[in-house]
Design an enzyme around this catalytic site. Structure first.
Site, short mmCIF file in Angstrom:
data_model
loop_
_atom_site.label_atom_id
_atom_site.label_comp_id
_atom_site.label_asym_id
_atom_site.label_seq_id
_atom_site.Cartn_x
_atom_site.Cartn_y
_atom_site.Cartn_z
N GLU A 190 0.80 -1.23 0.00
CA GLU A 190 0.00 0.00 0.00
C GLU A 190 0.84 1.28 0.00
O GLU A 190 0.71 2.13 0.90
CB GLU A 190 -0.97 0.00 1.19
CG GLU A 190 -2.01 -1.11 1.07
CD GLU A 190 -3.11 -1.02 2.11
OE1 GLU A 190 -2.94 -0.32 3.13
OE2 GLU A 190 -4.16 -1.67 1.91
N GLU A 221 -5.65 -7.75 -0.79
CA GLU A 221 -6.35 -7.60 0.49
C GLU A 221 -7.81 -7.25 0.24
O GLU A 221 -8.13 -6.43 -0.62
CB GLU A 221 -5.73 -6.50 1.36
CG GLU A 221 -4.37 -6.83 1.94
CD GLU A 221 -3.87 -5.75 2.90
OE1 GLU A 221 -4.71 -5.01 3.47
OE2 GLU A 221 -2.65 -5.65 3.08
#
Length: 481
Positions: free
Chosen positions: A192, A297
């Protein structure tokens, strides 16, 4: 035996014989990269560990965490993961600090990191489970949030070349170590990333490709998009970028999380359409350039009586419905449009009972020691993930948010990157995740004081497979993919 190195072909991940492989699994959880909501501490991992060490001493500190790392993933976990759940890939989040000493030489690699990572990879290999190595925390933080473990709300990894050089060097050493391991599916070099200047991420990935591929040309890169793995708009065309790469999205839905109003997902036509649109927006790059997607995710959080939630069965029924509807999208979501399924890694395998497929028993030593504190922490809303703050306390923050909005021109309400964050997101991050949690860490660490070595062992053993419970309905849903 594995069928050789995985590679990419069009929108597919394929084995050495060119046969498509759909990777299905989870992230291991708060193991080599701990997170507050996963194991229960407030705030950030490194601060949490330093405070515990200061209170119980180095010998007990090292003993407890060595046992924790040992018990969290064992052969019994791998057997269940492969044979009961039917999963074939485990994502392993890890903190750079297992390999690099912040107070030492940034370019000296600590062997302890390889020992810990090797152990998980070797167990997985024995059971025919691929692994994806996920660097979840970097020096200075590659994003603004708690899981980058920087202790601040800025991603200063991008401001200091020495931080980036350190991580490039780490990945080169990791690649040297695993270059011949066919059970390692690939490398997820940054979890991320979030940087307002997209070119910094693109240039980092280019450097990584050049230096890592010089020592390991075999493994796939699983490249997260910018702004928390949601934005590929500034990425170059793959032909001019990094070969043999899978482009990783993260696809959480707000429908799977609590809100202050208490509204629940119903699976209405509008809601389902929004889930589809969210996914389609994230894979525009993949469709345009005919490249593979990996959903690295996703997944709701779940209510329970142990957490003090009211009507957990009703809440969880709605959350499972969110998950089922997302999986329906993924089952036909290949970017080619051929209706085949995509690869994914749901968040997460094991925790203390909020999101995991397996979770620490409420009857465990863990809950005997930390149970009351966990209820207090939830009520205070200290964790930003799945924040479920008591409405009375929430009003304190809402008053400050209203104050900020009232005294800031509306056009600047989202002036701070990432622009998807609201003033509430940033206030919660700074006031609760950081400041309040720094105070709370001392109260949490006090609960370790006075525990014997035997009690510390029992505490760590709360995470052993034979001692945890299973979230049966969630696991059955995932098996059907």
């Amino acid at each position: 035996m594995s069928s050789g190195f995985l590679t990419t072909k069009g929108t597919k991940i394929v084995d050495a014989h060119g046969k498509p492989v759909v990777l299905k699994g989870t992230a291991i959880g708060g193991h080599l990269n701990m997170e507050n909501f996963i194991t229960g501490y407030p705030g950030h991992e490194t601060e949490h560990k330093k405070i515990i060490k200061s209170k119980i001493g180095e010998e007990k500190f090292e003993y407890f965490f060595d046992k924790f790392y040992e018990y969290f993933w064992t052969e019994k976990d791998a057997e269940f993961y492969k044979n009961e759940l039917g999963f074939n890939c485990l994502r392993i989040p890890f903190n750079y600090r297992h390999f690099v000493d912040d107070e030492g030489d940034f370019f000296k690699i600590l062997p302890k990191g390889f020992e810990r990572l090797d152990r998980v990879i070797d167990i997985c290999s024995k059971y025919g489970i691929y692994t994806i190595l996920d660097l979840h925390a970097t020096p200075g933080g590659q994003n603004q949030d708690w899981h980058a473990d920087s202790g601040i709300h800025k991603s200063i990894f991008w401001d200091f070349k020495v931080f980036q050089d350190c991580i490039i060097n780490l990945w080169v050493e990791l690649a040297k170590h695993y270059k011949d391991n066919t059970w390692v599916a690939g490398y997820n070099p940054l979890n991320e990333p979030a940087v307002p200047d997209h070119s910094k991420l693109v240039n980092f990935y280019r450097r990584l490709d050049e230096q890592v591929r010089a020592v390991d040309s075999n493994h796939i890169f699983f490249l997260d998009g910018n702004t928390y793995s949601m934005d590929f708009r500034q990425f170059p065309a793959p032909a001019d970028f990094i070969p043999n790469s899978v482009y990783s999205i993260h696809d959480y839905s707000t429908y799977g999380f609590p809100n202050i109003e208490g509204t629940l997902y119903t699976g209405s036509e509008v809601e389902v359409s929004k889930l589809k649109q969210q996914y389609e927006r994230k894979v525009e790059y993949h469709k345009e350039h005919n490249v593979p997607v990996w959903n690295g995710e996703f997944g709701p959080v779940y209510a329970s009586e142990v957490r003090g939630d009211k009507n957990p069965e009703v809440i969880n029924k709605a959350r499972y419905k969110v998950l089922k509807d997302q999986l329906s999208v993924y089952k036909q979501g290949d970017p080619s449009g051929d209706g085949t399924p995509i690869s994914w890694s749901i968040w997460l395998y094991k925790d203390i009972g909020y999101q995991g497929l397996t979770f620490v028993s409420p009857k465990s030593k863990w809950y005997q020691v930390f149970g009351e504190f966990l209820l207090k922490k939830k009520k205070l809303g200290l964790d930003r993930w799945g924040n479920d703050i008591d409405p009375e306390y929430n009003q304190l923050y809402q008053n400050l948010i209203d104050h900020i909005h009232a005294n800031t021109p509306e056009k600047y309400h989202r002036a701070i990157y990432p622009h998807v964050w609201t003033a509430q997101d940033y206030l919660f991050r700074v006031a609760k995740d950081m400041l309040f949690s720094q105070y709370a860490q001392h109260e949490y660490a006090d609960l370790f004081v006075g525990l014997s070595f035997e009690e510390l062992d029992e505490l760590a053993a709360s995470f052993k497979f034979e001692n945890v419970e299973q979230r049966q309905e969630l696991n059955e849903i995932l098996k059907d993919y």
